[in-house]
Write a protein that holds these residues in place. Structure first.
Motif, PDB file in Angstrom:
ATOM      1  N   UNK A 115       0.881  -1.300   0.082  1.00 52.72           N
ATOM      2  CA  UNK A 115       0.187  -0.031   0.081  1.00 52.72           C
ATOM      3  C   UNK A 115       0.768   1.185  -0.109  1.00 52.72           C
ATOM      4  N   UNK A 116       1.998   1.166  -0.331  1.00 53.19           N
ATOM      5  CA  UNK A 116       2.923   2.321  -0.311  1.00 53.19           C
ATOM      6  C   UNK A 116       3.317   2.851  -1.702  1.00 53.19           C
ATOM      7  N   UNK A 117       3.665   3.945  -1.851  1.00 48.01           N
ATOM      8  CA  UNK A 117       4.454   4.767  -3.042  1.00 48.01           C
ATOM      9  C   UNK A 117       5.918   4.518  -2.845  1.00 48.01           C
ATOM     10  N   UNK A 118       6.457   5.217  -4.051  1.00 44.22           N
ATOM     11  CA  UNK A 118       7.928   5.225  -3.795  1.00 44.22           C
ATOM     12  C   UNK A 118       8.598   6.089  -4.942  1.00 44.22           C
ATOM     13  N   UNK A 119       9.415   7.010  -4.582  1.00 39.17           N
ATOM     14  CA  UNK A 119      10.407   7.981  -5.365  1.00 39.17           C
ATOM     15  C   UNK A 119      11.389   6.985  -5.590  1.00 39.17           C
ATOM     16  N   UNK A 120      12.213   6.936  -6.957  1.00 37.30           N
ATOM     17  CA  UNK A 120      13.364   6.247  -7.137  1.00 37.30           C
ATOM     18  C   UNK A 120      14.426   7.411  -7.247  1.00 37.30           C
ATOM     19  N   UNK A 121      15.620   7.054  -6.669  1.00 31.89           N
ATOM     20  CA  UNK A 121      16.798   7.909  -6.710  1.00 31.89           C
ATOM     21  C   UNK A 121      18.040   7.284  -7.394  1.00 31.89           C
ATOM     22  N   UNK A 122      18.409   7.778  -8.458  1.00 28.20           N
ATOM     23  CA  UNK A 122      19.652   6.955  -8.948  1.00 28.20           C
ATOM     24  C   UNK A 122      20.330   8.023  -9.432  1.00 28.20           C
ATOM     25  N   UNK A 123      21.724   7.490  -9.700  1.00 28.86           N
ATOM     26  CA  UNK A 123      22.879   8.431 -10.488  1.00 28.86           C
ATOM     27  C   UNK A 123      22.813   8.202 -12.031  1.00 28.86           C
ATOM     28  N   UNK A 124      22.149   6.867 -12.461  1.00 31.75           N
ATOM     29  CA  UNK A 124      22.133   6.515 -13.789  1.00 31.75           C
ATOM     30  C   UNK A 124      20.930   5.754 -14.145  1.00 31.75           C
ATOM     31  N   UNK A 125      19.779   6.157 -14.534  1.00 30.47           N
ATOM     32  CA  UNK A 125      18.629   5.171 -14.641  1.00 30.47           C
ATOM     33  C   UNK A 125      18.810   4.212 -15.838  1.00 30.47           C
ATOM     34  N   UNK A 126      19.822   4.662 -16.791  1.00 31.18           N
ATOM     35  CA  UNK A 126      20.052   3.923 -17.840  1.00 31.18           C
ATOM     36  C   UNK A 126      20.673   2.516 -17.407  1.00 31.18           C
ATOM     37  N   UNK A 127      21.259   2.537 -16.179  1.00 30.04           N
ATOM     38  CA  UNK A 127      21.759   1.486 -15.483  1.00 30.04           C
ATOM     39  C   UNK A 127      20.835   0.101 -15.430  1.00 30.04           C
ATOM     40  N   UNK A 128      19.629   0.633 -15.227  1.00 31.54           N
ATOM     41  CA  UNK A 128      18.534  -0.340 -15.144  1.00 31.54           C
ATOM     42  C   UNK A 128      17.694  -0.865 -16.411  1.00 31.54           C
ATOM     43  N   UNK A 129      17.891  -0.153 -17.194  1.00 34.08           N
ATOM     44  CA  UNK A 129      17.129   0.106 -18.411  1.00 34.08           C
ATOM     45  C   UNK A 129      17.906  -0.693 -19.575  1.00 34.08           C
ATOM     46  N   UNK A 130      19.090  -0.853 -19.553  1.00 37.99           N
ATOM     47  CA  UNK A 130      19.645  -1.393 -20.524  1.00 37.99           C
ATOM     48  C   UNK A 130      19.141  -2.907 -20.976  1.00 37.99           C
ATOM     49  N   UNK A 131      18.884  -3.215 -22.146  1.00 42.27           N
ATOM     50  CA  UNK A 131      18.657  -4.363 -22.521  1.00 42.27           C
ATOM     51  C   UNK A 131      17.259  -5.062 -22.020  1.00 42.27           C
ATOM     52  N   UNK A 132      16.586  -4.213 -21.187  1.00 46.61           N
ATOM     53  CA  UNK A 132      15.249  -4.692 -20.380  1.00 46.61           C
ATOM     54  C   UNK A 132      14.156  -4.693 -21.543  1.00 46.61           C
ATOM     55  N   UNK A 133      13.352  -5.269 -21.964  1.00 42.64           N
ATOM     56  CA  UNK A 133      12.259  -5.189 -22.744  1.00 42.64           C
ATOM     57  C   UNK A 133      11.143  -4.817 -21.929  1.00 42.64           C
ATOM     58  N   UNK A 134      10.477  -3.788 -22.771  1.00 37.17           N
ATOM     59  CA  UNK A 134       9.220  -3.309 -21.833  1.00 37.17           C
ATOM     60  C   UNK A 134       9.620  -2.415 -20.948  1.00 37.17           C
ATOM     61  N   UNK A 135       8.437  -1.797 -19.987  1.00 38.34           N
ATOM     62  CA  UNK A 135       8.763  -0.759 -18.813  1.00 38.34           C
ATOM     63  C   UNK A 135       9.050  -1.440 -17.548  1.00 38.34           C
ATOM     64  N   UNK A 136      10.085  -0.912 -17.047  1.00 36.28           N
ATOM     65  CA  UNK A 136      10.860  -1.770 -16.020  1.00 36.28           C
ATOM     66  C   UNK A 136      10.042  -1.309 -14.647  1.00 36.28           C
ATOM     67  N   UNK A 137       9.771  -2.003 -13.821  1.00 31.74           N
ATOM     68  CA  UNK A 137       9.038  -1.895 -12.664  1.00 31.74           C
ATOM     69  C   UNK A 137       9.528  -0.599 -11.794  1.00 31.74           C
ATOM     70  N   UNK A 138      11.042  -0.531 -11.881  1.00 36.68           N
ATOM     71  CA  UNK A 138      11.330   0.944 -11.352  1.00 36.68           C
ATOM     72  C   UNK A 138      10.749   2.091 -11.847  1.00 36.68           C
ATOM     73  N   UNK A 139      10.309   1.962 -12.855  1.00 42.19           N
ATOM     74  CA  UNK A 139       9.717   3.169 -13.618  1.00 42.19           C
ATOM     75  C   UNK A 139       8.233   3.473 -12.858  1.00 42.19           C
TER      76      UNK A 139
END
Length: 418
Positions: free
Chosen positions: A26-50
């Motif tokens: 039941x929570x929400x979150x903000x995601x803080x990162x130095x490089x969002x691309x680190x999590x998205x490279x080679x990942x098909x579709x929208x990543x859950x972190x988004x």
């Protein structure tokens, strides 16, 4: 229910499981990162972190500058807690929590848990059983310490994860090679400068287990014990896990007692922890304490057997709540995962032997690498060619079933010629 700040994440299964656990709680979150691309490279579709309400960018490797920045964010976004699944940022998360008065384990306790040599020293002082060890930097000091401890030894960097550069060495020549490999990796995968110390440990013999715990306001609950199947000697690669481990009640109590003692020795509180223990002929011995939920989808094994979602529990504890840790009937007596571990280098051409997996009612999850994947001989827990997760009504049964399915795979790898 409140809004949480997630500071970085692992890129593996927990980058999916933790956002889902936050949402399911039941929570929400903000995601803080130095490089969002680190999590998205080679990942098909929208990543859950988004699925974060906000995706924010800052230099998360600079704790001194990051804390006041997060304080400004807190004034606007009113965080109920701060968390991460990535070991390299757990000390920063603890520092933020301390500075903002948010729930969470103390910064010194987390820092000690994330530095293997500090864990060893604190736990030895508290009488927690573990291997004989020494910590050193220069070669002469390391060689002398190794000679005093006696071979064989386990060599470890003090600040890496996933079994990276952890090796058994049987003599000084192997020690020199292991130390050179560690020295050749001066920055971790997140761009952080590594500590120079190297940990030498007595080589313990016996099966390895992990104890999954939740500590809230000074009370530690053992959710259960997971077994580990290791391969890849002289490395220590996790090839599979089963929950719950096939232990007697006395063995489980003994292994759990070591985990509880280690958590207390470090002063950890208000955290989920994943503590690794070897059960030797002389009793259980501590390997390490990780103040976050287990990786390698162990939390999914726990959930399928007990109904307890440790990713959601991690979020609840971070928000200052008291999670319900009562096991619920699931109809599953054991759950296991086995990994396909590469033993050669080249390009993957095919994996066969899994054609019936979709029709196998005991298999609840599986992935396999696609042809064309670059393959390297596995040396740690960061590179697998796939996995299978199996459940069974009977305790102790799922582990062999999962291993059998992986063992029957035929992996074809083409050698790369220059």
């Amino acid at each position: 229910m409140g809004h949480l700040l997630m500071v970085e994440s692992w890129v593996g299964s927990m980058s999916t499981l933790l956002p889902a656990g936050i949402r399911d709680g039941g929570h929400t979150f903000s995601f803080l990162t130095r490089d969002l691309g680190h999590y998205l490279r080679g990942k098909p579709g929208p990543h859950p972190l988004l699925g974060a309400v906000n995706v924010l960018t800052a230099e998360t490797n600079d704790e001194v500058a990051l804390v006041p920045y997060v304080r400004e964010l807190h004034e606007v976004l009113a965080f109920e807690g701060v968390l991460s699944s990535c070991d390299y940022y757990l000390p920063t998360v603890a520092a933020i929590a301390a500075e903002l008065g948010l729930p969470g384990p103390g910064r010194e306790a987390v820092a000690a848990a994330c530095q293997k040599h500090r864990t060893r020293a604190l736990c030895r002082a508290a009488g927690v059983p573990g291997p004989a060890f020494a910590v050193a930097e220069g070669w002469e000091e390391l060689a002398d310490a190794a000679a005093e401890l006696g071979y064989p030894l386990v060599v470890k960097p003090v600040d890496l994860c996933g079994g990276m550069y952890v090796r058994r060495v049987d003599d000084e020549e192997q020690l020199r090679a292991a130390v050179a490999r560690i020295a050749g990796f001066p920055m971790n995968v997140r761009g952080q400068a590594r500590a120079p110390q190297i940990l030498l440990e007595e080589c313990l013999h016996g099966p390895e287990f992990s104890v999954e715990t939740v500590t809230v306001r000074g009370h530690t609950t053992v959710v259960g014990v997971t077994d580990k199947r290791l391969t890849g000697a002289p490395a220590f690669i996790e090839a599979g896990h089963m929950f719950p481990a096939a232990l007697t009640a006395d063995e489980q109590a003994a292994v759990s007692a070591v985990a509880r003692a280690a958590i207390a020795a470090l002063g950890l509180d208000d955290t989920v922890a994943h503590t690794e223990v070897k059960l030797t002929g002389d009793g259980p011995r501590l390997i390490e304490v990780n103040p976050r939920p287990a990786g390698n989808r162990i939390t999914e094994l726990v959930r399928r057997v007990t109904g307890i979602d440790l990713a959601a529990v991690h979020a609840e504890v971070a928000a200052g709540g008291t999670p319900d840790l009562t096991p619920r009937p699931t109809g599953t007596g054991s759950a296991a995962i086995a990994f396909a571990v590469a033993d050669r280098t080249g390009v993957l051409t095919a994996i066969s032997g899994a054609e019936q997996w979709d029709d196998d009612p005991s298999i609840v999850e599986h992935t396999l690498a696609e042809p064309g994947t670059q393959v390297r001989i596995a040396t740690d827990n960061n590179t697998y060619l796939g996995h299978v997760m199996v459940v069974d009504e009977q305790p102790g049964a799922a582990g062999d079933l999962a291993c059998d399915r992986i063992d029957k795979l035929i992996v074809d790898v083409a050698q790369v010629t220059s």
